[in-house]
Design an enzyme around this catalytic site. Structure first.
Site, short mmCIF file in Angstrom:
data_model
loop_
_atom_site.label_atom_id
_atom_site.label_comp_id
_atom_site.label_asym_id
_atom_site.label_seq_id
_atom_site.Cartn_x
_atom_site.Cartn_y
_atom_site.Cartn_z
CG ASP A 59 -6.39 -1.20 -5.55
OD1 ASP A 59 -7.02 -0.41 -5.20
OD2 ASP A 59 -5.22 -1.27 -5.00
CG HIS B 202 -5.68 -1.11 -1.95
ND1 HIS B 202 -4.66 -1.02 -2.75
CD2 HIS B 202 -5.17 -0.93 -0.47
CE1 HIS B 202 -3.75 -0.18 -2.02
NE2 HIS B 202 -4.09 -0.29 -0.57
CB CYS C 170 -1.04 -0.10 1.21
SG CYS C 170 -2.01 1.28 1.48
#
Length: 291
Positions: free
Chosen positions: A226, A261, A169
């Site tokens: 995502d 994600h 991330c």
């Protein structure tokens, strides 16, 4: 063990010393509250049998920052993996990732890169954490702290010449930047890190801006679902990498089409076990090939 030298020192950008000081002096236990409820049934727990593991202090240019280190007990000159935290800091998930790399034979170390700006474990809301801490972390500070962490690892049982970097991330974005910053790094693995975006004074460049300068091949592991990282940004990054040198052109993406994600974060609802395990296999193979 590779002897420490001056190669990393020459890469350090100057740091401003007129900060509020270090706000995080030790690593918090458990999981960061802002990450939400922990999915206990899926959390991967890696023991420390056969490892040397725990908190360490990394000397940086304006003091010390805490970090978590895990390494095979008794091994000298182990290849090094710098583990770059999620937006939530160095909490239990990141510590466990270090132990997983140590079980695979690496010295893994995760520095707390928000140490000067605040303690992410104290926040309960992602938006507030992002606004009050993460947005105030300069990229040049992060890159310098990673250089310092690599030097520390080389002096504490790790290799100086076999260094990789991985991150998730927020840390996935940093992997790309660090691969362009430090010529001593041999490989990177970026998990769903942001590739494009609007520049700020403290974060002036995004991975797409430095793709052609990548000095180590990076494996990008991304989720097809995502919403924050659309396929268009991945394609833009691929086009930018194609204009770079051999390391940039060797960089590669794997898209897990049904994954959101954070699909590797086993403590969160975003976790996708099959994709996480396959991504981990690919990451291990990538480092085994390049380190």
């Amino acid at each position: 063990m590779d002897s420490p030298g001056t190669e990393f020192d020459s890469l350090l950008p100057p740091l401003s010393l007129n900060r509020r000081g270090f706000l995080t002096t030790t690593l918090a236990g458990g999981f960061t509250l802002a990450a939400g409820p922990v999915m206990a049934q899926t959390v991967v727990r890696t023991d420390t049998n056969g490892l040397v593991a725990g908190e360490v202090r990394i000397p940086v240019r304006d003091g010390e920052i805490p970090a978590y280190r895990a390494a095979p007990a008794g091994r000298k000159n182990a290849p090094v993996v710098l583990v770059v935290q999620e937006i939530f800091g160095v909490h239990e998930y990141i510590r466990d990732v270090c132990r997983r790399w140590a079980k695979a034979g690496y010295l893994a170390v995760a520095p707390e890169l928000y140490a000067r700006q605040g303690d992410p474990s104290k926040y309960t809301e992602i938006a507030k954490l992002a606004a009050e801490v993460v947005s105030k972390v300069p990229d040049d500070q992060v890159l310098a702290d990673l250089d310092a962490t690599a030097r520390w690892a080389a002096a504490h049982g790790g290799s100086r010449s076999r260094v990789g970097v991985t991150g998730f991330c927020w840390g996935g974005r940093i992997v790309w930047l660090y691969a362009a910053h430090n010529p001593a790094v041999k490989a990177g693995v970026a998990w769903y890190g942001k590739l494009v975006g609007d520049p700020t004074a403290l974060q002036p460049l995004n991975p797409v801006d430095v793709a052609a300068q990548v000095k180590a091949p990076v494996l990008g592991l991304y989720g097809g679902q995502d919403a924050g990282i659309p396929l268009t940004s991945i394609n833009a990054m691929k086009d930018a990498l194609a204009k770079g040198g051999p390391a940039a052109r060797e960089s590669s993406f794997v898209l897990f089409r049904d994954a959101p994600h954070g699909f590797h974060a086993d403590y969160r609802p975003s976790y996708r076990e099959a994709d996480a395990k396959e991504g981990w296999r690919l990451a291990r193979d990538w480092f085994a090939r390049h380190l």
